[in-house]
Design a protein around this motif. Structure first.
Motif, short mmCIF file in Angstrom:
data_model
loop_
_atom_site.label_atom_id
_atom_site.label_comp_id
_atom_site.label_asym_id
_atom_site.label_seq_id
_atom_site.Cartn_x
_atom_site.Cartn_y
_atom_site.Cartn_z
N VAL A 72 0.95 -1.14 0.16
CA VAL A 72 0.06 -0.16 -0.05
C VAL A 72 0.94 1.39 0.16
CG1 VAL A 72 -1.57 1.37 1.29
CG2 VAL A 72 -2.11 -1.11 0.91
N GLY A 73 2.02 1.40 0.79
CA GLY A 73 2.79 2.38 0.81
C GLY A 73 3.47 2.61 -0.39
N ALA A 74 3.82 1.39 -1.33
CA ALA A 74 4.51 1.83 -2.64
C ALA A 74 3.30 2.23 -3.69
CB ALA A 74 4.94 0.59 -3.20
N THR A 75 2.19 1.76 -3.34
CA THR A 75 1.11 2.15 -4.36
C THR A 75 0.74 3.76 -4.05
OG1 THR A 75 0.23 0.11 -4.32
CG2 THR A 75 -1.38 1.82 -4.89
N VAL A 76 0.76 4.15 -2.96
CA VAL A 76 0.56 5.56 -2.45
C VAL A 76 1.68 6.26 -2.85
CG1 VAL A 76 0.40 7.40 -0.63
CG2 VAL A 76 -0.84 5.16 -0.40
N ASP A 77 2.89 6.07 -3.03
CA ASP A 77 4.07 6.58 -3.51
C ASP A 77 3.85 6.88 -5.24
OD1 ASP A 77 5.51 6.86 -1.33
OD2 ASP A 77 6.84 5.24 -1.61
N LEU A 82 2.42 10.51 -9.62
CA LEU A 82 1.53 10.57 -10.68
C LEU A 82 0.86 11.90 -10.33
CD1 LEU A 82 -0.13 7.08 -11.65
CD2 LEU A 82 2.01 8.74 -12.81
N LEU A 83 0.37 12.31 -9.28
CA LEU A 83 -0.45 13.54 -8.92
C LEU A 83 0.57 14.62 -8.88
CD1 LEU A 83 -2.60 12.68 -5.99
CD2 LEU A 83 -3.37 13.40 -8.19
N GLU A 84 1.63 14.62 -8.71
CA GLU A 84 2.80 15.71 -8.93
C GLU A 84 3.00 16.14 -10.50
OE1 GLU A 84 5.77 15.63 -5.03
OE2 GLU A 84 6.08 14.11 -6.87
#
Length: 113
Positions: A72-77, A82-84
């Protein structure tokens, strides 16, 4: 985005360390009953087997929790990255961002006489 990354890291560390602490506490809580039951000769061998199954299952569950936490941490990263990228202005081939190459910038020295 740095605040979001910091929050993600904080939550991820809390889950990681919390899971390890809970695993230790659960094993410690089960130790006394297993130790006492192992003192009874007729059930000593089965109790040892059950303890191994208990400890292995407990370690497997907490290992899975930590594995999912890392995934989950890697997915959030990736999502934050992508948002950036989406939030950054698109760059033109000449390296400038935003305006077309021949468009005036709005400064007085760019205006035609």
């Amino acid at each position: 985005m740095e605040r979001w990354r910091g929050l993600k890291d904080l939550v991820q560390e809390a889950v990681e360390h919390g899971s390890r602490a809970v695993e230790r506490l659960q094993k410690h809580a089960a130790k006394l009953p297993f130790d006492l039951l192992e003192q009874i000769p007729p059930i000593q061998a089965p109790v040892r087997g059950i303890r191994v199954i208990h400890d292995t299952t407990l370690s497997g569950v907490h290992g899975t929790i930590r594995l999912v936490n890392r995934a989950v941490g890697a997915t959030v990263d990736v999502a934050l990255f992508l948002l950036e990228q989406k939030a950054r202005p698109a760059e033109t081939p000449d390296g400038s961002a935003g305006a077309a190459p021949d468009a005036p910038s709005g400064r007085p020295d760019d205006e035609a006489p």
